[in-house]
Structures are given as structure tokens and as C-alpha cells.
Write an enzyme that holds these catalytic residues in place. Structure first.
Site, mmCIF file in Angstrom:
data_model
loop_
_atom_site.group_PDB
_atom_site.id
_atom_site.type_symbol
_atom_site.label_atom_id
_atom_site.label_comp_id
_atom_site.label_asym_id
_atom_site.label_seq_id
_atom_site.Cartn_x
_atom_site.Cartn_y
_atom_site.Cartn_z
ATOM 1 N N ARG A 1 45.083 53.420 45.466
ATOM 2 C CA ARG A 1 44.378 53.990 46.829
ATOM 3 C C ARG A 1 45.756 54.146 47.652
ATOM 4 O O ARG A 1 45.687 53.379 48.906
ATOM 5 C CB ARG A 1 43.324 53.243 47.536
ATOM 6 N N GLN B 1 46.115 59.964 46.870
ATOM 7 C CA GLN B 1 45.033 60.446 47.750
ATOM 8 C C GLN B 1 44.046 61.687 47.046
ATOM 9 O O GLN B 1 42.925 61.631 46.916
ATOM 10 C CB GLN B 1 45.268 60.743 49.135
ATOM 11 N N ASP C 1 42.260 60.791 44.091
ATOM 12 C CA ASP C 1 41.109 59.580 44.384
ATOM 13 C C ASP C 1 39.742 59.960 44.202
ATOM 14 O O ASP C 1 38.914 60.270 45.018
ATOM 15 C CB ASP C 1 41.516 58.970 45.628
ATOM 16 N N SER D 1 37.051 57.671 45.907
ATOM 17 C CA SER D 1 36.849 58.029 47.163
ATOM 18 C C SER D 1 35.977 59.101 47.535
ATOM 19 O O SER D 1 35.077 59.224 48.203
ATOM 20 C CB SER D 1 38.125 58.395 48.146
ATOM 21 N N TYR E 1 42.822 47.745 49.270
ATOM 22 C CA TYR E 1 41.193 46.980 48.862
ATOM 23 C C TYR E 1 41.408 45.709 49.693
ATOM 24 O O TYR E 1 42.313 45.120 49.964
ATOM 25 C CB TYR E 1 41.069 46.893 47.453
HETATM 26 P P1 NAD Z 1 35.750 50.402 49.557
HETATM 27 O O1 NAD Z 1 36.595 49.327 48.649
HETATM 28 O O2 NAD Z 1 36.319 51.580 50.254
HETATM 29 O O3 NAD Z 1 34.952 49.556 50.517
HETATM 30 C C1 NAD Z 1 34.508 48.344 50.361
HETATM 31 C C2 NAD Z 1 34.330 47.784 51.532
HETATM 32 O O4 NAD Z 1 33.957 46.481 51.460
HETATM 33 C C3 NAD Z 1 35.964 47.297 51.989
HETATM 34 O O5 NAD Z 1 36.022 47.869 53.269
HETATM 35 C C4 NAD Z 1 36.044 45.862 51.865
HETATM 36 O O6 NAD Z 1 36.923 45.501 53.069
HETATM 37 C C5 NAD Z 1 34.392 45.508 52.238
HETATM 38 N N1 NAD Z 1 34.412 44.017 52.034
HETATM 39 C C6 NAD Z 1 34.670 43.470 50.478
HETATM 40 N N2 NAD Z 1 34.444 42.107 50.776
HETATM 41 C C7 NAD Z 1 33.419 42.152 51.944
HETATM 42 C C8 NAD Z 1 32.684 41.097 52.439
HETATM 43 N N3 NAD Z 1 32.560 39.869 51.882
HETATM 44 N N4 NAD Z 1 32.068 41.333 53.603
HETATM 45 C C9 NAD Z 1 32.069 42.737 54.404
HETATM 46 N N5 NAD Z 1 33.038 43.552 53.857
HETATM 47 C C10 NAD Z 1 33.331 43.576 52.771
HETATM 48 O O7 NAD Z 1 34.581 51.019 48.192
HETATM 49 P P2 NAD Z 1 33.805 52.068 48.579
HETATM 50 O O8 NAD Z 1 34.311 53.463 47.603
HETATM 51 O O9 NAD Z 1 33.321 52.464 49.782
HETATM 52 O O10 NAD Z 1 32.537 51.762 47.636
HETATM 53 C C11 NAD Z 1 31.538 50.826 48.215
HETATM 54 C C12 NAD Z 1 30.513 50.489 47.459
HETATM 55 O O11 NAD Z 1 29.668 51.443 47.018
HETATM 56 C C13 NAD Z 1 31.167 49.840 45.989
HETATM 57 O O12 NAD Z 1 30.265 48.732 45.534
HETATM 58 C C14 NAD Z 1 30.786 51.100 44.881
HETATM 59 O O13 NAD Z 1 30.534 50.685 43.729
HETATM 60 C C15 NAD Z 1 29.530 51.608 45.597
HETATM 61 N N6 NAD Z 1 28.936 52.852 45.308
HETATM 62 C C16 NAD Z 1 27.891 52.861 44.866
HETATM 63 C C17 NAD Z 1 27.336 54.185 44.583
HETATM 64 C C18 NAD Z 1 25.951 54.061 44.139
HETATM 65 O O14 NAD Z 1 25.430 55.225 43.484
HETATM 66 N N7 NAD Z 1 25.060 53.128 44.097
HETATM 67 C C19 NAD Z 1 27.887 55.131 44.438
HETATM 68 C C20 NAD Z 1 29.412 55.095 45.075
HETATM 69 C C21 NAD Z 1 29.828 53.728 45.399
#
Ligand code: NAD
Length: 376
Positions: free
Chosen positions: A127, A132, A135, A138, A234
Site C-alpha cells: 500500500r 496505489q 491495489d 483497496s 498497515y
Molecule cells: P485496512 O487495513 O485499510 O483497515 C483496517 C483498519 O483497522 C486499519 O485502519 C487499522 O488501523 C485498523 N485496526 C487494526 N487493529 C485495530 C484495533 N485493534 N482497533 C481498531 N482499529 C484497528 O483494511 P480494509 O481494506 O479497510 O479492510 C477492512 C476489513 O474489511 C478487513 O477485515 C477486510 O478483510 C474486510 N473486508 C471484508 C469484506 C467482506 O466481504 N466481508 C470485503 C472487503 C474487506
């Protein structure tokens, strides 16, 4: 160079790896593109549109794969229901780019390596600013952030906006977003567009400004520190004692929210447990939790992956298909990402050249020269 876009055959998949717009741009740049018959139909793109964009349409998957220099897929190549084996059909030396799920799918990587295929797992694209355009995580998280709020709103028996009506004023919904990464920020933006009052939390204080610029209130934690962000952009994982203090901070905010969206994750790690059963018990009946991290074990301890369960009057949704639920923008964005990767990996003569000294390719090429070069 010949780019091949097969039909996606994973159950429920409606996306295709390239929409006609990207095909047209590649073809006008002198690249040949072949698309499997009907590949785009579930995403609303017809064979005719691909043909107009300059693609050749091929019905027989064997013939399609046979002449590939580059195979663009969304899902891991697989043995189809009719027995056609996508990996076995790729000529040695092909570059295959897909969401290869490298942490969970070593068998496919072994087979790709044995076949002599160079493969890129798009999940591993760093990232960074330079990467970008490539990605995919994202792009799909943006879609998920939007779709997750819409699903939660449907489940919630309330309006999002404040409404002033002849029958009186209706208070707006209160939405709390946990994790303000890509999905979380899009969830904030979507909930705000629908008129909700939004709060958000993340352990990376650097996102405060972005959260506030979207019109949400950032919940502050005095333990959050700037060093929580890795070079790859991350978060660092929190320790169990920090997680306990985090839960204490979040509990009151969760109790007064109508909809809680949880997106907290550190890649490759189990999802942090942010919501316990006791915290769910404190929520008002009819409230909703949408847990984006269901696949990685859930941010809520009551989440069941792929299901909506009701506990203590609260709906807890653990959808797994948010990223794939909008096939039109999903296919359009993915196609642009593949085109950007092709451009990045091509030399001045437009020939694919995998330079493992390039940091983007070094991070994301998982099989090359007959070997698996990915370590979980
Ligand atoms: P990302 O890495 O951009 O965002 C994750 C965020 O979580 C980060 O900002 C990080 O700082 C924060 N974080 C980590 N540990 C934390 C904690 N203990 N408390 C609070 N915040 C915390 O990831 P993303 O691309 O935004 O994806 C987020 C989630 O959505 C992932 O679990 C991804 O697998 C999931 N997702 C799910 C689907 C689905 O269909 N269910 C689809 C896309 C993404």
C-alpha cells in the site's frame, strides 16, 4: 502479448477480471485480448461490448488458455465443475494475476509453480503511493465499505437521516465505525451521505483528520500512538492487555449506537476481538452490527461467518461477499488494476518482464521459475 480473460466460475461470483473499457484501452495500445464467451454477463457486460472493444471472444476454454501470455482472473484458478483444469491449461511461462489468497491457498501456489506459471497475488501489492493504481484490496474494500452500510441500513428498523415530518421529528441513526482504513473510511462517507450521525475509532491516530474531514467524530484514545503504522501503511497488532483497555473505551460508544460497523484488521493476523457478548448485551434491541472481519474470526465474538444471527435482540451480520456484491464497479476497477500492472511489468517494447528487483513485483510475485517464493 495476449491477455486472456476467463469466465469466473467460483460459486456466486458475478465479477469479471476486465470490463470492456479496459479492454478497449489495452487493445488501442497494441495488445491482443481474448475473453471467454459470456465472461462478463453476470456483471452486465455482453460479448458484443467486448467485441466492440476489440477483444476476440472464445468459447472453448482450452483454446482460450492455450495462447495466453497473461491470464487475468479474480478468483484462484481452479478445476471447474466440468473438470476443466485452469492451472493445467496455462502454458509454462504465462503470467497469471489474481486474488490468489496466498495465506490460505498453498496448494494452488504449488500447482502454479509446478506448471511453470509466474503468478502475482494482488493481495500482496504494497500500500504505497507508487503501487496505489494496482491495489485491488483497496478497490474491493471501498466497495465493501459502501455495501456494508447499505446492508446494515436495510437490517436496521430506522431512518438514517433526521426527518422533520408532519408527524413530528425523527432522530437520526447513530453509526459507529471501528477501524478507519479503506473500508472504514468509505463506510463513514456512505453513512454520512445517508444522513446518520457518525463516530469512528482506529488505533492509528493518523486517520483522525480523514475521519473528521468526512464529517464524523473521532473517538480519541490516549494510548493510540503514531508508531502504530508500519511502512506498508498497515496497523501494528495490539497486545491482549491493550485490547482489553480498548474494549473498555469502546463499550459506551457501542451501547448507544444503532449500527456498528467493524473493519479492524491487521493483515495475516486473526481479527482483533473488539466486541464481547457483554458489550452486545448493553446495546438496544433492534441494533445492528456488521462485522467485516468475519472471515478472519470476527471483531465481535458472536459473529458467525456468512450469516446473520440475532443475540440479545441485536442483529449480528458476518457477510463474506461485500466486496463482490457490486459486480459492475468491481469489474471496472479490477480491469484498470490489471491494466496498470501490465503497464508496470512491461518493458519499453511492451513485453512482459518480471523484474524481481522491483519492490512492487518482489512483494507480490508468489511463484516464479518453477518455485513458490511466498512465505506466510
Ligand atoms: P485496512 O487495513 O485499510 O483497515 C483496517 C483498519 O483497522 C486499519 O485502519 C487499522 O488501523 C485498523 N485496526 C487494526 N487493529 C485495530 C484495533 N485493534 N482497533 C481498531 N482499529 C484497528 O483494511 P480494509 O481494506 O479497510 O479492510 C477492512 C476489513 O474489511 C478487513 O477485515 C477486510 O478483510 C474486510 N473486508 C471484508 C469484506 C467482506 O466481504 N466481508 C470485503 C472487503 C474487506
Amino acid at each position: 502479448m495476449r491477455i486472456v480473460v476467463p469466465r469466473e466460475t467460483a460459486p456466486g461470483e458475478r465479477r469479471v477480471a476486465m470490463a470492456p473499457g479496459s479492454v478497449k484501452r489495452l487493445v488501442s495500445g497494441g495488445v491482443a485480448v481474448a475473453v471467454e464467451t459470456g465472461a462478463g454477463l453476470a456483471a452486465s457486460f455482453t460479448d458484443e461490448e467486448y467485441r466492440e472493444a476489440g477483444a476476440e471472444i472464445i468459447a472453448d476454454p482450452g483454446a482460450l488458455f492455450q495462447a495466453a501470455d497473461f491470464v487475468g482472473k479474480i478468483n484462484v484458478p481452479q478445476v471447474r465443475d466440468d473438470g476443466f483444469d485452469e492451472i493445467a491449461a496455462m502454458p509454462s511461462g504465462t503470467l497469471c494475476v489474481a486474488m490468489l489468497q496466498p495465506y490460505a491457498n498453498s496448494a494452488a501456489l504449488d500447482r502454479l509453480a509446478a506448471q511453470g506459471v509466474t503468478s502475482v497475488a494482488l493481495e500482496l501489492i504494497p500500500r504505497t503511493t507508487k503501487a496505489q493504481r494496482m491495489d485491488a484490496l483497496s478497490a474491493f474494500s471501498t466497495i465493501a465499505g459502501y455495501a456494508g452500510v447499505i446492508r446494515g441500513a436495510e437490517e436496521l428498523g430506522k431512518f438514517f437521516p433526521m426527518l422533520t415530518t408532519a408527524a413530528g421529528t425523527i432522530a437520526p441513526a447513530r453509526v459507529f465505525i471501528l477501524g478507519a482504513g479503506v473500508a472504514g473510511l468509505q463506510a463513514i462517507a456512505t453513512a454520512r451521505r445517508l444522513g446518520a450521525v457518525v463516530e469512528a475509532f482506529d488505533i492509528r491516530p493518523v486517520v483522525k483528520e480523514q475521519v473528521e474531514s468526512l464529517g464524523a467524530k473521532f473517538v480519541e484514545w490516549n494510548e493510540a500512538d503514531e508508531g502504530r503504522e508500519t511502512e506498508g501503511g498497515y496497523a501494528e497488532e495490539v497486545s491482549e492487555s491493550e485490547a482489553e483497555r480498548e474494549r473498555q473505551l469502546l463499550s459506551d460508544h457501542i451501547a448507544k449506537s444503532d449500527l456498528v460497523i467493524t473493519t479492524a484488521l491487521v493483515p495475516g493476523r486473526p481479527a482483533p476481538r473488539l466486541i464481547t457478548e457483554d458489550m452486545v448485551r448493553r446495546m438496544r434491541p433492534g441494533s445492528v452490527i456488521v462485522d467485516f472481519a468475519a472471515e478472519a474470526g470476527g471483531n465481535c465474538e458472536l459473529t458467525v461467518a456468512g450469516e446473520t444471527v440475532r443475540r440479545h435482540g441485536v442483529s449480528i451480520m458476518g457477510p463474506l461477499d461485500l466486496a463482490s456484491s457490486l459486480p459492475v464497479p468491481g469489474s471496472e476497477m479490477y480491469g484498470r488494476i490489471l491494466a496498470a500492472l501490465i503497464e508496470h511489468a512491461s518493458n519499453e517494447d511492451g513485453i512482459l518482464e518480471i523484474d524481481l528487483n522491483d519492490p512492487i513485483l518482489d512483494a507480490s510475485v508468489v511463484t516464479h521459475g518453477g518455485k513458490v517464493r511466498f512465505e506466510a
